[in-house]
Scaffold this motif. Structure first.
Motif, PDB file in Angstrom:
ATOM      1  N   UNK A 746       0.809  -1.212   0.000  1.00 51.45           N
ATOM      2  CA  UNK A 746       0.000   0.000   0.000  1.00 51.45           C
ATOM      3  C   UNK A 746       0.844   1.265   0.000  1.00 51.45           C
ATOM      4  N   UNK A 747       0.249   2.351  -0.516  1.00 51.65           N
ATOM      5  CA  UNK A 747       0.931   3.644  -0.431  1.00 51.65           C
ATOM      6  C   UNK A 747       0.715   4.261   0.948  1.00 51.65           C
ATOM      7  N   UNK A 748      -0.483   4.011   1.520  1.00 47.33           N
ATOM      8  CA  UNK A 748      -0.778   4.579   2.835  1.00 47.33           C
ATOM      9  C   UNK A 748      -1.334   3.462   3.724  1.00 47.33           C
ATOM     10  N   UNK A 749      -0.513   3.005   4.683  1.00 52.75           N
ATOM     11  CA  UNK A 749      -0.959   1.813   5.427  1.00 52.75           C
ATOM     12  C   UNK A 749      -2.122   2.128   6.361  1.00 52.75           C
ATOM     13  N   UNK A 750      -2.218   3.377   6.822  1.00 51.68           N
ATOM     14  CA  UNK A 750      -3.354   3.710   7.701  1.00 51.68           C
ATOM     15  C   UNK A 750      -4.654   3.589   6.919  1.00 51.68           C
ATOM     16  N   UNK A 751      -4.663   4.181   5.712  1.00 52.26           N
ATOM     17  CA  UNK A 751      -5.891   4.116   4.886  1.00 52.26           C
ATOM     18  C   UNK A 751      -6.234   2.667   4.555  1.00 52.26           C
ATOM     19  N   UNK A 752      -5.212   1.914   4.225  1.00 46.65           N
ATOM     20  CA  UNK A 752      -5.431   0.519   3.843  1.00 46.65           C
ATOM     21  C   UNK A 752      -5.978  -0.291   5.024  1.00 46.65           C
ATOM     22  N   UNK A 753      -5.383  -0.053   6.225  1.00 44.96           N
ATOM     23  CA  UNK A 753      -5.839  -0.757   7.435  1.00 44.96           C
ATOM     24  C   UNK A 753      -7.284  -0.365   7.748  1.00 44.96           C
ATOM     25  N   UNK A 754      -7.568   0.939   7.646  1.00 47.50           N
ATOM     26  CA  UNK A 754      -8.931   1.408   7.957  1.00 47.50           C
ATOM     27  C   UNK A 754      -9.949   0.829   6.979  1.00 47.50           C
ATOM     28  N   UNK A 800     -12.021   5.355  18.497  1.00 49.42           N
ATOM     29  CA  UNK A 800     -13.485   5.537  18.537  1.00 49.42           C
ATOM     30  C   UNK A 800     -13.992   6.315  17.329  1.00 49.42           C
ATOM     31  N   UNK A 801     -13.101   7.040  16.634  1.00 53.30           N
ATOM     32  CA  UNK A 801     -13.588   7.956  15.601  1.00 53.30           C
ATOM     33  C   UNK A 801     -13.464   7.393  14.182  1.00 53.30           C
ATOM     34  N   UNK A 802     -12.908   6.167  14.060  1.00 46.96           N
ATOM     35  CA  UNK A 802     -12.636   5.668  12.698  1.00 46.96           C
ATOM     36  C   UNK A 802     -13.733   4.780  12.132  1.00 46.96           C
ATOM     37  N   UNK A 803     -14.878   4.672  12.814  1.00 50.86           N
ATOM     38  CA  UNK A 803     -16.018   3.865  12.331  1.00 50.86           C
ATOM     39  C   UNK A 803     -15.623   2.423  12.013  1.00 50.86           C
ATOM     40  N   UNK A 804     -14.822   1.835  12.878  1.00 50.93           N
ATOM     41  CA  UNK A 804     -14.413   0.435  12.663  1.00 50.93           C
ATOM     42  C   UNK A 804     -15.567  -0.476  13.077  1.00 50.93           C
ATOM     43  N   UNK A 805     -15.781  -1.550  12.299  1.00 49.55           N
ATOM     44  CA  UNK A 805     -16.920  -2.432  12.580  1.00 49.55           C
ATOM     45  C   UNK A 805     -16.510  -3.699  13.344  1.00 49.55           C
TER      46      UNK A 805
END
Length: 841
Positions: A746-754, A800-805
């Motif tokens: 990935x180019x952005x691992x945070x975006x990919x993880x999210x 809490x703010x990343x809308x993880x399911x």
């Protein structure tokens, strides 16, 4: 300023009308109470590092406020504690005492005393007899040296009072000292508790005898007919029999009726019981025995099982223990004038009393304990534990002073003796008794336990309450393999121990069946709502379950968890995260994009978060932290008979490093379960990072709340890479057919993880804590951490703010070499990645 007590008014008209509030009973009482509580609480904070019980602070506070220290200033004494105000202060304090003794009676479970059998009984008898005889000997000496011929009390009552004062063990104080020292869960703790309970009951009987002998104290007991004492004793025995035969069944009925309505205790029954305390106190006072004896016996009549006793304690204990009881101990201190101990003879008496009390108690207990085959070191520890005085001792001394059996000097000597013996208990026990804590066996990592197929997989699952049950069962059921490897599950219910009486009730309940804290299944067992789910799970033959209850102060809770993990040779500890989302999407997949954020998380508190952090740091095995977002819903739990209460879709994210390898191993175990579908996503290091590696520097601030902690161990990056590739290769060979495997760069691992976390494709995501980070994860070190204990990836997914399911399971591998952690920040592009200049990845 002299006062006629009959002229004292309750409340003043206020300063504007020329009244000084300190000349009126109620305003003065308010000032006295506030002052006593402020001083005793401040001292309690000072004594806390010495692990001293609260009662020490309260007595010392009273001594400081009284004639020994501040009271030397007569103006202060006449203003704040004038003689006319003392009966009022003592009356209020005595109400506290009455209810406190009721709570002590409630805490004392007579059936548990019976169960502890002959050993504890023998130790208790020896622990009373020897110091009692010593006390009688000392009484002769004191009576002839410290009393004038005019004020000498009668022989009989003085001997009994001195004997009781030296032989008593304070059960409530001892229970808290044992909990503080982590000895409640040991054999020695159980013996000490049972022996102290025996001792307490015997002491109250002897005290009733002493009070009966002392009569009303006017000019000693000599002028009275000896028959009076006999009548008092017979009436006392009649009262106890009446309470146990008539009132006890009545209180059983009240307890049953009182907690019928939806588990809510009816107010009318609580009021009835509180009135019963007062009436019982009055009855014994009428007989001629102190009113506290009545309250204590009434406490014994309340049923110990069920909600009613617990609710009663919750209603009254804070007010009694927090406000009224400190007044009682402070009044003891106020009556203690250390200056009365004058000259070599008096100080010699103090030394004699302390030596007699300690030697009698310790030698008596030690001798009998060794005779009943208790090892010498444990027997000595028992002796010191049984030497705890504290609360009950002071009550005895105050009654002795009230009945004019003890004069000021003797009273001061005995108060100092009580302080000294209680003060030395904790430090001495810590010095002489070190329970064996090491198992001399290396705890296997999950990855290692595959080598010996006969080795059972042992897991310690911790929970705060019923809310954690279904999610933990889901995770455990998913790990349970269908192969020969057997799973043994220890379920630990974590409960906070406070200064409150209800904490000791918890301990009593948890200790009900022989072995302390390790509960076996019995109908109507306490905490059944917490353990019940696991009981059903066990009965289905899924897994061997052993429930344990840990009642501990939060700052030392991790010691209980790690100690249990070590003694039970556990491979992994599963801890609940301190936040929990209530979203019920364990099995229903119809939730909208912000399902994970549909409601705010429940937070059990920062204290529990610190427990998790300490376990991660000190655990003797691997640890997994479960961030629960509605895993294992209620429907799933009720249908778990057909095996549907498993996590159906699991995703393991792999970057590299020991923690990720452990997470991969766990995912492999889950893949063996026929109902679980596992997907492994491996993140590859981008080309740009390979050429421009990253350096991590120690964080300039020491704040661990905002920065991630990585390991400072020297690591060979090539070897780590080899281990990662080897782990993946093994994984693919073993579970190729059952697992979906993907690779991403990935180019952005945070975006990919999210995007993985926000998709509805998974119920559970398993990630490593990443303390030896791959170059990819290392780039996240500059993020401001919300939950640094979960590591960079875990933190992103637990936010809490990343809308993880899905729910998240963050895994940390145990490795003895990986002890030192350092908080890091700052990222610089350089030719190699290093932490503190010595770790390259």
């Amino acid at each position: 300023m002299t006062f006629n007590i009959t002229a004292v008014k309750t409340s003043s008209n206020g300063a504007w009308q020329g009244d000084n509030p300190l000349n009126f009973a109620f305003p003065l009482l308010i000032i006295q109470t506030a002052l006593i509580i402020a001083v005793s609480r401040s001292l309690a904070v000072l004594f806390k590092p010495l692990r001293q019980p609260k009662v020490i602070a309260e007595i010392v506070g009273g001594i400081l406020l009284g004639p020994s220290a501040l009271g030397r200033n007569t103006t202060y004494m006449d203003r704040i504690f004038p003689t006319w105000s003392m009966p009022i202060l003592e009356s209020v304090a005595s109400i506290g005492l009455l209810f406190f003794l009721f709570l002590v009676g409630l805490e004392l479970d007579l059936s548990s005393i019976r169960r502890s059998g002959k050993r504890a009984f023998g130790i208790a008898v020896a622990g009373i007899t020897l110091p009692f005889l010593g006390g009688v000997g000392v009484a002769f000496v004191i009576r002839s040296t410290l009393y004038t011929a005019v004020d000498r009390p009668g022989y009989a009552e003085f001997l009994v009072f001195m004997g009781v004062a030296l032989s008593i063990t304070a059960f409530p104080v001892l229970a808290r000292i044992l909990a503080e020292l982590k000895l409640l869960t040991t054999q020695i703790g159980e013996t000490a508790m049972a022996a102290a309970a025996f001792n307490d009951v015997a002491a109250w009987i002897l005290l009733a005898l002493a009070v009966a002998l002392a009569g009303n104290g006017e000019g000693g007991g000599e002028k009275k007919s000896p028959l009076v004492s006999v009548w008092v004793m017979l009436s006392g025995v009649g009262f106890v029999v009446f309470m146990l035969v008539v009132i006890r069944p009545g209180m059983k009925w009240v307890a049953k009726r009182g907690s019928l309505e939806n588990g809510v205790v009816r107010e009318s029954f609580v009021c009835l019981t509180l009135a019963g305390v007062m009436v019982s106190g009055f009855a014994t006072d009428l007989i001629g025995i102190h009113s506290i004896f009545g309250a204590f016996v009434f406490g014994l009549t309340i049923p110990k099982d069920g909600e009613f006793g617990q609710r009663l304690i919750e209603r009254i204990e804070d007010f009694v223990s927090g406000l009224l009881l400190p007044l009682y101990f402070a009044t003891s201190g106020l009556k203690t004038d250390v200056a009365k101990i004058r000259g070599a003879v008096s100080w010699g008496m103090l030394g004699l009393v302390i030596v007699t009390a300690c030697v009698g108690k310790i030698v008596g207990t030690f001798a009998v304990a060794v005779m009943v085959k208790v090892p010498a070191r444990e027997a000595l520890t028992l002796g010191f534990l049984m030497n705890t005085k504290g609360l009950v001792e002071l009550i005895v001394l105050n009654i002795g002073k009230e009945k004019k059996v003890l004069n000021d000097e003797t009273f001061a000597i005995l108060v100092l003796m009580a302080l000294f013996t209680t003060f030395i208990t904790t430090p001495t026990v810590m010095a002489i008794y070190k329970p064996a804590r090491s198992t001399h066996r290396k705890l296997k990592d999950l990855s290692a336990s595959e080598d010996s197929p006969k080795e059972e997989l042992r897991i310690l699952a911790c929970l705060h309450g019923p809310a954690n049950v279904s999610s933990l069962i889901s995770v455990i059921e998913s790990i349970r393999t269908t192969k020969m490897l057997q799973l043994k599950l220890f379920v630990m219910h974590l409960m906070e121990l406070t200064e409150r009486s209800s904490s000791i009730i918890m301990v009593q309940k948890a200790r009900k069946n022989g072995l302390p804290f390790v509960q076996r299944y019995r109908h109507g067992e306490c905490h059944s709502n917490v353990i019940g789910g696991f009981q059903a799970y066990r009965q289905l033959g899924r897994v061997a379950v052993r429930p344990i209850t840990a009642v501990s102060p939060l700052p030392t809770m991790h010691e209980d968890i790690c100690h249990m993990a070590e003694t039970k040779r556990v491979t992994m500890i599963i801890l609940p995260f301190h936040k929990r989302w209530n979203v019920d999407h364990g099995h229903s997949h119809h939730h909208h994009q912000d399902g994970g954020d549909g409601n705010l998380p429940e937070n059990v508190g920062h204290g529990w978060r610190l427990v998790t952090q300490r376990v991660l740091k000190n655990a003797p095995c691997s640890v997994a932290v479960l961030v629960d977002r509605g895993l294992g819903s209620i429907e799933a739990q009720s249908s778990n008979i057909d095996g549907s209460n498993v996590v159906e879709r699991v995703c393991a994210i792999f970057f590299g490093g020991p923690d990720d390898r452990e997470a991969l191993e766990l995912a492999g175990r889950m893949a063996e379960h026929p109902a679980v579908k596992v997907t492994v996503i491996r993140f590859l290091v981008r080309e740009t990072l390979r050429s421009n590696a990253v350096t991590l520097r120690p964080a300039p601030s020491k704040c661990k709340e905002k920065n991630y902690a990585f390991l400072t161990t020297n690591v060979d990056p090539e070897k780590e890479k080899e281990l990662d590739e080897g782990a993946l290769e093994d994984f693919k060979n073993k579970w190729k057919e059952m697992v979906e495997y993907k690779e991403k760069e990935p180019n952005n691992i945070i975006e990919e993880t999210l995007s993985i976390g926000q998709s509805q494709d998974f119920d559970l995501i398993v990630v490593g804590r990443g303390r030896l980070p791959s170059a990819e994860v290392a780039t996240l070190a500059e993020r401001q951490a919300e939950h640094p204990e979960l590591g960079p990836i875990g933190d992103v997914l637990a936010s809490s703010i990343n809308h993880i399911i899905p729910s998240i399971l963050v895994v940390q591998q145990h490795n003895k070499a990986h002890i030192e952690e350092m908080t890091v920040s700052k990222i610089v592009s350089e030719s190699s990645l290093s932490i503190n200049g010595d770790t390259n990845v």
